[in-house]
Scaffold this motif. Sequence first.
Motif, PDB file in Angstrom:
ATOM      1  N   ASN A 287      -3.000   3.114  15.753  1.00 38.78           N
ATOM      2  CA  ASN A 287      -3.913   4.250  15.631  1.00 38.78           C
ATOM      3  C   ASN A 287      -3.334   5.247  14.627  1.00 38.78           C
ATOM      4  O   ASN A 287      -2.339   5.922  14.904  1.00 38.78           O
ATOM      5  N   PHE A 288      -3.959   5.284  13.455  1.00 38.15           N
ATOM      6  CA  PHE A 288      -3.539   6.224  12.414  1.00 38.15           C
ATOM      7  C   PHE A 288      -4.627   7.275  12.172  1.00 38.15           C
ATOM      8  O   PHE A 288      -4.726   7.839  11.088  1.00 38.15           O
ATOM      9  N   SER A 289      -5.451   7.492  13.167  1.00 33.51           N
ATOM     10  CA  SER A 289      -6.559   8.428  12.925  1.00 33.51           C
ATOM     11  C   SER A 289      -6.028   9.846  12.748  1.00 33.51           C
ATOM     12  O   SER A 289      -4.925  10.178  13.206  1.00 33.51           O
ATOM     13  N   HIS A 290      -6.809  10.670  12.077  1.00 37.41           N
ATOM     14  CA  HIS A 290      -6.448  12.072  11.842  1.00 37.41           C
ATOM     15  C   HIS A 290      -5.106  12.196  11.124  1.00 37.41           C
ATOM     16  O   HIS A 290      -4.162  12.821  11.628  1.00 37.41           O
ATOM     17  N   ASN A 291      -5.006  11.553   9.982  1.00 36.01           N
ATOM     18  CA  ASN A 291      -3.841  11.700   9.122  1.00 36.01           C
ATOM     19  C   ASN A 291      -4.322  11.998   7.713  1.00 36.01           C
ATOM     20  O   ASN A 291      -5.487  12.391   7.521  1.00 36.01           O
ATOM     21  N   HIS A 292      -3.462  11.777   6.753  1.00 41.78           N
ATOM     22  CA  HIS A 292      -3.873  12.059   5.371  1.00 41.78           C
ATOM     23  C   HIS A 292      -3.852  10.791   4.527  1.00 41.78           C
ATOM     24  O   HIS A 292      -3.515  10.805   3.352  1.00 41.78           O
ATOM     25  N   LEU A 293      -4.209   9.707   5.109  1.00 40.00           N
ATOM     26  CA  LEU A 293      -4.179   8.424   4.399  1.00 40.00           C
ATOM     27  C   LEU A 293      -5.384   8.313   3.472  1.00 40.00           C
ATOM     28  O   LEU A 293      -6.495   8.699   3.835  1.00 40.00           O
ATOM     29  N   SER A 294      -5.149   7.745   2.303  1.00 41.57           N
ATOM     30  CA  SER A 294      -6.274   7.633   1.381  1.00 41.57           C
ATOM     31  C   SER A 294      -6.407   6.249   0.752  1.00 41.57           C
ATOM     32  O   SER A 294      -7.469   5.884   0.284  1.00 41.57           O
ATOM     33  N   VAL A 295      -5.337   5.491   0.750  1.00 42.98           N
ATOM     34  CA  VAL A 295      -5.422   4.172   0.109  1.00 42.98           C
ATOM     35  C   VAL A 295      -4.951   3.099   1.086  1.00 42.98           C
ATOM     36  O   VAL A 295      -3.852   3.178   1.634  1.00 42.98           O
ATOM     37  N   MET A 296      -5.822   2.127   1.279  1.00 42.57           N
ATOM     38  CA  MET A 296      -5.447   1.018   2.166  1.00 42.57           C
ATOM     39  C   MET A 296      -4.641   0.003   1.360  1.00 42.57           C
ATOM     40  O   MET A 296      -4.938  -0.235   0.198  1.00 42.57           O
ATOM     41  N   LYS A 297      -3.652  -0.561   2.012  1.00 42.29           N
ATOM     42  CA  LYS A 297      -2.821  -1.546   1.317  1.00 42.29           C
ATOM     43  C   LYS A 297      -2.974  -2.903   1.984  1.00 42.29           C
ATOM     44  O   LYS A 297      -3.552  -3.027   3.048  1.00 42.29           O
ATOM     45  N   ASP A 298      -2.416  -3.882   1.332  1.00 40.43           N
ATOM     46  CA  ASP A 298      -2.519  -5.248   1.837  1.00 40.43           C
ATOM     47  C   ASP A 298      -1.823  -5.383   3.196  1.00 40.43           C
ATOM     48  O   ASP A 298      -0.638  -5.092   3.331  1.00 40.43           O
ATOM     49  N   LEU A 299      -2.571  -5.821   4.179  1.00 39.85           N
ATOM     50  CA  LEU A 299      -1.993  -5.968   5.520  1.00 39.85           C
ATOM     51  C   LEU A 299      -1.876  -7.445   5.904  1.00 39.85           C
ATOM     52  O   LEU A 299      -1.902  -7.783   7.083  1.00 39.85           O
ATOM     53  N   SER A 300      -1.769  -8.293   4.896  1.00 42.91           N
ATOM     54  CA  SER A 300      -1.797  -9.726   5.216  1.00 42.91           C
ATOM     55  C   SER A 300      -0.605 -10.155   6.074  1.00 42.91           C
ATOM     56  O   SER A 300      -0.665 -11.190   6.733  1.00 42.91           O
ATOM     57  N   THR A 301       0.458  -9.361   6.090  1.00 38.57           N
ATOM     58  CA  THR A 301       1.593  -9.755   6.936  1.00 38.57           C
ATOM     59  C   THR A 301       1.416  -9.278   8.383  1.00 38.57           C
ATOM     60  O   THR A 301       2.187  -9.648   9.255  1.00 38.57           O
TER      61      THR A 301
END
Length: 724
Positions: free
Chosen positions: A113-127
């Motif tokens: 749960n990373f809600s309510h943060n300042h994230l803006s770019v999703m990265k590769d989560l293939s691992t």
Amino acid sequence: EGGRRTERRCSVEVSVQPGTVRHGAAACLPVSVCVCESSTNVCLCLSVSRQNLKNVSILCNYVHLQKLELPYNKIRDLSCVSHMPYLIILDASHNELSDFFGFEPPKNLKEVNFSHNHLSVMKDLSTYTSLSKLNLDYNSFSEIRGLEKCSNLIHLSIAHNKISHISGLDKLPLRHLSLRGNLLKKIENLQTLWALQFLDLSYNRIQSLSGLQNLHLLGSINLESNLEKPEHRLAVIFLLQHLTHLDEQAVTAQEKVSAVNKYDPPQEVVAARDHMTHVVFQHMQPQIIFDSTLPNLETPYPILVLTGPQACGKREIAHKLCQEFSHYFAYGASHTTRGPYFGEEDCFDYHFVLDEEFQNMIHMGNFVQTIQYGGHWYGLSREAIESVAREGLACCVHMELEGVYSMKHSYFEPRYILLIPTRTDEYISRMKARGLYSKRQIDTAVSRINLYVRVNKEQPGFFDSVIPCDNREEAYSTLRQLVQEYLGLEEQGTEVGDSTRTIPDHAPTDMSSKYQTTENAEANPTDSYNRNYRSKVQACLSPQKTSAELASIHRRQQMVGEALMGRSPGAYTQLFKRHVPIAPSLVAPQMHPGHSSSLIPTFGCPLPDLSDDSSSEESRASSGLSMHSSAGVLSVRSPAAGLDTGSGPRAEPLGVSMLGQNLESLKGKIDVTETGLTPDAPHLGPEQVSPTLATSTGRPGSRARPVLPPIPTGRKATDTGPRP
Ligand SMILES: Nc1ncnc2c1ncn2[C@@H]1O[C@H](COP(=O)(O)OP(=O)(O)OP(=O)(O)O)[C@@H](O)[C@H]1O
């Protein structure tokens, strides 16, 4: 603190509540937590919320953690998680993270749960192959990506971000997807989410529902605050018929039915609506008695409907039938908004009208039924039937299946003959040869053959008879045979065109007994015994009449006999008078042509207060009660007399022998006890009748006796066969 001691070490769950620790230390973790990891104790779950924590690097030592909850702090760096290979659940919501998954992936990390943060770019989560639940609400993502290999991701929430396109979700096993509060304008790229059960697209800018197709497991969808249209709820329910919840409200069965009725109404519904429309508009007009309902309200006016797919020959056959049996049938021309084909005659094949006129006619209540076919309107007007009824003839019309459905709602009780092509190739060739139809029109017509076949199969008796029409001649001769049997022409060895013969008194109403369901007709195509037997049975079943009723009937029969013989023009003669101009005040400007003479407010509508004798006289005359006017008249018409469309029953038209021959049948037809005609009316002289009309509402139970018959109730429910 608490824990469970094992042989080698103790697992500890630590939950630190606000206010239990001092603030300001470099690592603000409570000492108790720091000490709980030892050679014998390990910390598996740690929950520290609302502590203004900034630096949690000390957690690098908590390598055994399986659940870490750090919500409502000020954490910017979570790299310590790299040291937690057993971590399964991570809650870092309501922090100040800007680095998306900035740690080495714990092998079994399932919920983040990373809600309510300042994230803006999703990265590769293939691992992060074990990831099954990911909450990224209230960040600043503008694009979904990097999830392609998350083959266990079943719950994804990216609500309240800045996503403008749905993408990057292909083939994920998602069951729950929330994209609430983004910038989406359309629903796209969801088709491969075959497992999706819950979808939240509320608070976006979506205008169209397309893109929701093929989501067969979707049970709940939220589209609140999107589409402008207030009726979007039904549209969505229609589109996703398996929905159980929409916009957080349960979808009811009633809504599901309404949605289907609105967006893809079954033929029955279309027909019911069509019928309702015409009934309502017709009731808004001044009420009149129609020639087609007279003289016996119990007796349905005989109509023969030929139905079948376009260009199956029904129109041609209908014309031919009316030509050959011109003393019995006349063609009822429908109205259409399509233009005439070469050779078609206005008023003969159709009444060709413009769209506007057609719509006006609908609003004037002129139609019995209408349909739209091939982009054009078609409708059978009441006047088309009436004009035939006025001639004392039965009406023959043709129409598509939808028209039949609608007709079946009306009080008319036609016999329906289905003309069906059985050799499709020939049917197509014939349509092509006419040179009138596009390929699409031909395809439509061909596809409708199955529709007719299905209805005939699934609803036995829907059509009274089915005739293959591949060979027009054969089809006509089969129909001709049916009609002759119905008319009793064969039985009596009478020439078809011989207008001196009389139709048996059962004939107009007895098509039902002849044109049984297809099966019956096949089993027993020419059995006149059935017909007579049925009449006898009905006679037995009819309630015995009281002596008062018998006396009344006798009086009226006598009156009618005298009237027909030209004697004693009594009250009925006056009442039966037709085509007398009516008082202008009664004529509504919108009244359609042909009914000008038979306008009278009745059937429950109060009669107007006619103040002088002349107007009441006119009203009486305008009741339209005519003994020459409908099916029953066929049994007493004299060919010599010709058609009487003039003013009321004539003194001479019947020879005495004719009268004698038909008086019995006439008795049935004018059975006032059963039709509801006022028993004592014949005793009233014109002067006595006038006040009745002038003051009475004409309803049963009013002070004066009603002049007009009440509406027959339950006629359809009872046997409509011939009266004994
Ligand atoms: N009032 C009506 N209600 C329902 N259907 C109707 C009505 N009047 C005509 N139709 C049907 O509409 C269809 C289209 O009629 P149209 O006259 O344009 O076709 P067509 O090509 O001449 O074929 P057909 O020879 O069957 O009349 C036909 O099947 C016709 O029977």
